[in-house]
Write an enzyme that holds these catalytic residues in place. Sequence first.
Site, PDB file in Angstrom:
ATOM      1  N   GLY A   5     -43.771   9.088  91.034  1.00 57.36           N
ATOM      2  CA  GLY A   5     -44.861   8.174  90.717  1.00 57.36           C
ATOM      3  C   GLY A   5     -45.380   8.424  89.316  1.00 57.36           C
ATOM      4  O   GLY A   5     -45.250   9.527  88.780  1.00 57.36           O
ATOM      5  N   HIS A  49     -52.437  10.239  95.092  1.00 51.17           N
ATOM      6  CA  HIS A  49     -52.300  10.951  93.811  1.00 51.17           C
ATOM      7  C   HIS A  49     -52.387   9.984  92.626  1.00 51.17           C
ATOM      8  O   HIS A  49     -53.097  10.231  91.657  1.00 51.17           O
ATOM      9  CB  HIS A  49     -50.955  11.697  93.830  1.00 51.17           C
ATOM     10  CG  HIS A  49     -50.635  12.483  92.601  1.00 51.17           C
ATOM     11  ND1 HIS A  49     -50.476  13.856  92.610  1.00 51.17           N
ATOM     12  CD2 HIS A  49     -50.428  12.099  91.307  1.00 51.17           C
ATOM     13  CE1 HIS A  49     -50.194  14.268  91.375  1.00 51.17           C
ATOM     14  NE2 HIS A  49     -50.145  13.225  90.572  1.00 51.17           N
ATOM     15  N   GLU A  50     -51.662   8.866  92.737  1.00 56.31           N
ATOM     16  CA  GLU A  50     -51.618   7.931  91.599  1.00 56.31           C
ATOM     17  C   GLU A  50     -52.934   7.155  91.450  1.00 56.31           C
ATOM     18  O   GLU A  50     -53.388   6.935  90.328  1.00 56.31           O
ATOM     19  CB  GLU A  50     -50.437   6.967  91.728  1.00 56.31           C
ATOM     20  CG  GLU A  50     -49.062   7.638  91.826  1.00 56.31           C
ATOM     21  CD  GLU A  50     -48.754   8.637  90.727  1.00 56.31           C
ATOM     22  OE1 GLU A  50     -49.329   8.542  89.631  1.00 56.31           O
ATOM     23  OE2 GLU A  50     -47.941   9.549  90.985  1.00 56.31           O
ATOM     24  N   GLN A  58     -51.144   8.295  82.281  1.00 51.83           N
ATOM     25  CA  GLN A  58     -50.173   9.345  81.945  1.00 51.83           C
ATOM     26  C   GLN A  58     -49.279   8.959  80.773  1.00 51.83           C
ATOM     27  O   GLN A  58     -48.574   9.800  80.228  1.00 51.83           O
ATOM     28  CB  GLN A  58     -49.293   9.677  83.160  1.00 51.83           C
ATOM     29  CG  GLN A  58     -50.073  10.342  84.290  1.00 51.83           C
ATOM     30  CD  GLN A  58     -49.151  10.685  85.426  1.00 51.83           C
ATOM     31  OE1 GLN A  58     -48.849   9.840  86.260  1.00 51.83           O
ATOM     32  NE2 GLN A  58     -48.660  11.916  85.472  1.00 51.83           N
ATOM     33  N   CYS A  88     -47.230  17.299  89.479  1.00 48.57           N
ATOM     34  CA  CYS A  88     -47.580  16.149  88.641  1.00 48.57           C
ATOM     35  C   CYS A  88     -46.833  16.243  87.323  1.00 48.57           C
ATOM     36  O   CYS A  88     -46.730  17.319  86.736  1.00 48.57           O
ATOM     37  CB  CYS A  88     -49.090  16.166  88.380  1.00 48.57           C
ATOM     38  SG  CYS A  88     -49.654  14.822  87.332  1.00 48.57           S
ATOM     39  N   LEU A  89     -46.318  15.114  86.847  1.00 48.94           N
ATOM     40  CA  LEU A  89     -45.582  15.099  85.575  1.00 48.94           C
ATOM     41  C   LEU A  89     -46.467  15.511  84.397  1.00 48.94           C
ATOM     42  O   LEU A  89     -45.962  15.944  83.371  1.00 48.94           O
ATOM     43  CB  LEU A  89     -44.993  13.706  85.315  1.00 48.94           C
ATOM     44  CG  LEU A  89     -43.886  13.244  86.271  1.00 48.94           C
ATOM     45  CD1 LEU A  89     -43.505  11.797  85.976  1.00 48.94           C
ATOM     46  CD2 LEU A  89     -42.664  14.143  86.194  1.00 48.94           C
ATOM     47  N   HIS A 139     -55.374   9.243  89.644  1.00 48.86           N
ATOM     48  CA  HIS A 139     -55.192   9.234  88.179  1.00 48.86           C
ATOM     49  C   HIS A 139     -56.008   8.115  87.528  1.00 48.86           C
ATOM     50  O   HIS A 139     -56.522   8.278  86.428  1.00 48.86           O
ATOM     51  CB  HIS A 139     -53.721   9.005  87.806  1.00 48.86           C
ATOM     52  CG  HIS A 139     -52.906  10.266  87.708  1.00 48.86           C
ATOM     53  ND1 HIS A 139     -53.203  11.277  86.839  1.00 48.86           N
ATOM     54  CD2 HIS A 139     -51.780  10.660  88.363  1.00 48.86           C
ATOM     55  CE1 HIS A 139     -52.302  12.253  86.965  1.00 48.86           C
ATOM     56  NE2 HIS A 139     -51.421  11.901  87.886  1.00 48.86           N
TER      57      HIS A 139
END
Length: 150
Positions: free
Chosen positions: A46, A130-131, A51, A88-89, A134
């Site tokens: 995701g 999670h997304e 991000q 997380c990226l 963000h």
Amino acid sequence: MAIRNIVKVGDPILEKTSRKVEKFDARLWQLLDDMKDTMYQANGVGLAAPQVGILRRVVTIDCGDGYMELVNPEIISEEGEQFEDEGCLSLPGEVGTTKRPAVVRIKAQDRNGKWCVYKGEGLKARCFCHETDHLDGILFTQKVIKKVIE
Ligand code: ZN
């Protein structure tokens, strides 16, 4: 194909609230296409627009069962709970156990502005949470109940 830079923890953009998308135009489609390429290139499940440095409520997801685009996503229901490891990226190398709902229903618009409702269980439920976090400037580390040492 365009790969965008993934913003890393420490950049204040990750703590800001993203604005709603109001125009479903070529600029949005370019952002979605770039986010898709960037997510797959980074082997992520995701990615949220902040991000890649864009404060808009846009998310791409692929939990292994197909690619999804969520514009202006809103969680509409949560059931149960799960405790799993999350990463997380934007926080490379960090893993922690979070408490998330087991089943999540989300409504979101597609790239043309059409509303749909999606149901996610397991990894996909975690990913929805999670997304969307963000988009409100929340990182998973704020929800970690146990840090995993790698
Ligand atoms: Zn993340």
